[in-house]
Design a protein around this motif. Structure first.
Motif, mmCIF file in Angstrom:
data_model
loop_
_atom_site.group_PDB
_atom_site.id
_atom_site.type_symbol
_atom_site.label_atom_id
_atom_site.label_comp_id
_atom_site.label_asym_id
_atom_site.label_seq_id
_atom_site.Cartn_x
_atom_site.Cartn_y
_atom_site.Cartn_z
ATOM 1 N N UNK A 198 4.270 20.936 -21.696
ATOM 2 C CA UNK A 198 4.022 21.227 -23.106
ATOM 3 C C UNK A 198 4.725 22.541 -23.404
ATOM 4 N N UNK A 199 5.615 22.538 -24.392
ATOM 5 C CA UNK A 199 6.438 23.713 -24.653
ATOM 6 C C UNK A 199 6.576 23.917 -26.153
ATOM 7 N N UNK A 263 5.175 32.127 -27.668
ATOM 8 C CA UNK A 263 5.872 30.905 -27.267
ATOM 9 C C UNK A 263 5.568 30.654 -25.796
ATOM 10 N N UNK A 264 5.268 29.399 -25.462
ATOM 11 C CA UNK A 264 4.720 29.123 -24.136
ATOM 12 C C UNK A 264 5.276 27.822 -23.554
ATOM 13 N N UNK A 265 5.318 27.797 -22.231
ATOM 14 C CA UNK A 265 5.621 26.578 -21.481
ATOM 15 C C UNK A 265 4.468 26.360 -20.507
ATOM 16 N N UNK A 266 3.834 25.198 -20.596
ATOM 17 C CA UNK A 266 2.737 24.831 -19.697
ATOM 18 C C UNK A 266 3.143 23.592 -18.924
ATOM 19 N N UNK A 267 2.794 23.550 -17.628
ATOM 20 C CA UNK A 267 3.212 22.455 -16.762
ATOM 21 C C UNK A 267 2.015 21.870 -16.029
ATOM 22 N N UNK A 268 2.121 20.604 -15.671
ATOM 23 C CA UNK A 268 1.044 19.926 -14.943
ATOM 24 C C UNK A 268 1.180 20.147 -13.440
#
Length: 315
Positions: A198-199, A263-268
């Motif tokens: 999710x970015x 601003x963000x980048x989320x990873x599984x």
């Protein structure tokens, strides 16, 4: 290595296509050149983008990049801006993310008691395959903290009005974050162990409640004692890569002279332990205020990108 990122392109419109668009061709060309130079220098493989005013403007930007690129765009909001994805790899399973979670009541958005029951700016999901990884990327732009008031005003008539509209904006941003979270939960439920990113521009800091909603089950965030401990909640979690960014560079916008990471980048789970680095690019951006028209002819974005590097697949 695979580099995935997000960047708010700041009102990428054709000239005179909107009140916040460049008002002459020279400014538009300078903006495209500035954006393309940053993308070329930082070299993402896939980039979630926000504030795209038109497909034609995005095509003009991509035309300045080396190599072959694919693009996908969501529908615009009331301002005419939308999220998108720009990728060196083919994009499949493209769909918009609109819905609030089941059983969440419509959210009031103004003094006239108008409500919304879906994301004001739809998110966009697409799947790509790079370096033996299949990844689902969701590009997101949540409701801004910049308040707007009846009649297009950016200043309230009094402090009571300011407080009410701040609540409306916060409730909307929280509901939108919950909608994205519900969508990701469904992806991870349908395909346990999926690689999901999710970015986007979440319009708040890493510790804000709206940002935290996206994490899923708490307990093993980057930088905490539980990060390296397997847990039953891991299959549903997202990890914010902000903790991998050098602290002095952990910001993406300067608002009223203050640096903030919105601003963000989320990873599984399948991706978080493959992270070998993250960056905001080291570029300079100007401080902004509360008047959106002030920057219409600026040759760059008012945001830094946020990028995460994933090492090669070893299994």
């Amino acid at each position: 290595m695979t580099r995935i990122g997000t960047w708010n392109l700041e009102n990428l419109f054709l000239p005179d296509d909107a009140p916040t668009a460049p008002d002459h061709r020279t400014a538009y060309e300078a903006k495209l050149d500035g954006l393309a130079a940053v993308i070329t220098d930082l070299g993402p493989d896939v980039l979630a983008v926000q504030e795209v005013g038109s497909a034609a403007a995005l095509a003009d930007l991509v035309g300045r990049l080396d190599g072959d690129w694919r693009t996908a765009l969501a529908d615009p909001d009331g301002r005419g801006i939308r999220v998108g994805i720009v990728s060196r790899a083919s994009l499949t399973h493209v769909e918009q993310v609109r819905d609030f979670p089941d059983r969440l009541a419509p959210v009031q958005v103004d003094d006239e008691a108008h409500t919304i029951n879906a994301l004001g700016r739809p998110g966009l999901r697409a799947r790509f395959r790079l370096d033996r990884r299949t990844v689902d990327l969701v590009s997101v732009h949540l409701k801004s903290k910049l308040l707007s008031f009846p009649g297009g005003r950016f200043s309230p008539s009094d402090e009571d009005e300011r407080a009410r509209y701040a609540v409306y904006a916060l409730h909307r941003r929280a509901a939108e974050a919950a909608g994205i979270r519900a969508y990701v939960t469904a992806l991870l439920t349908a395909e346990p162990g999926a690689s999901v990113v999710v970015a986007g521009d979440l319009n708040d800091s890493p510790q804000a409640a709206t940002t935290q909603l996206l994490h899923g089950p708490p307990g093993s965030e980057v930088g905490t004692g539980g990060f390296d401990q397997p847990d039953v909640g891991d299959a549903q979690r997202l990890w914010n890569v902000a903790g991998f960014i050098d602290e002095e560079e952990r910001w993406s916008r300067v608002y009223r002279g203050r640096r903030e990471l919105i601003d963000h980048v989320l990873v599984s789970a399948p991706l978080v332990h493959d992270v070998v680095g993250a960056t905001t690019g080291g570029i300079e951006v100007a401080s902004i205020g509360d008047q959106p028209l002030a920057r219409r002819n600026e040759p760059a974005s008012d945001h830094r990108p946020v990028l995460v590097d994933l090492g090669p697949v070893t299994a």
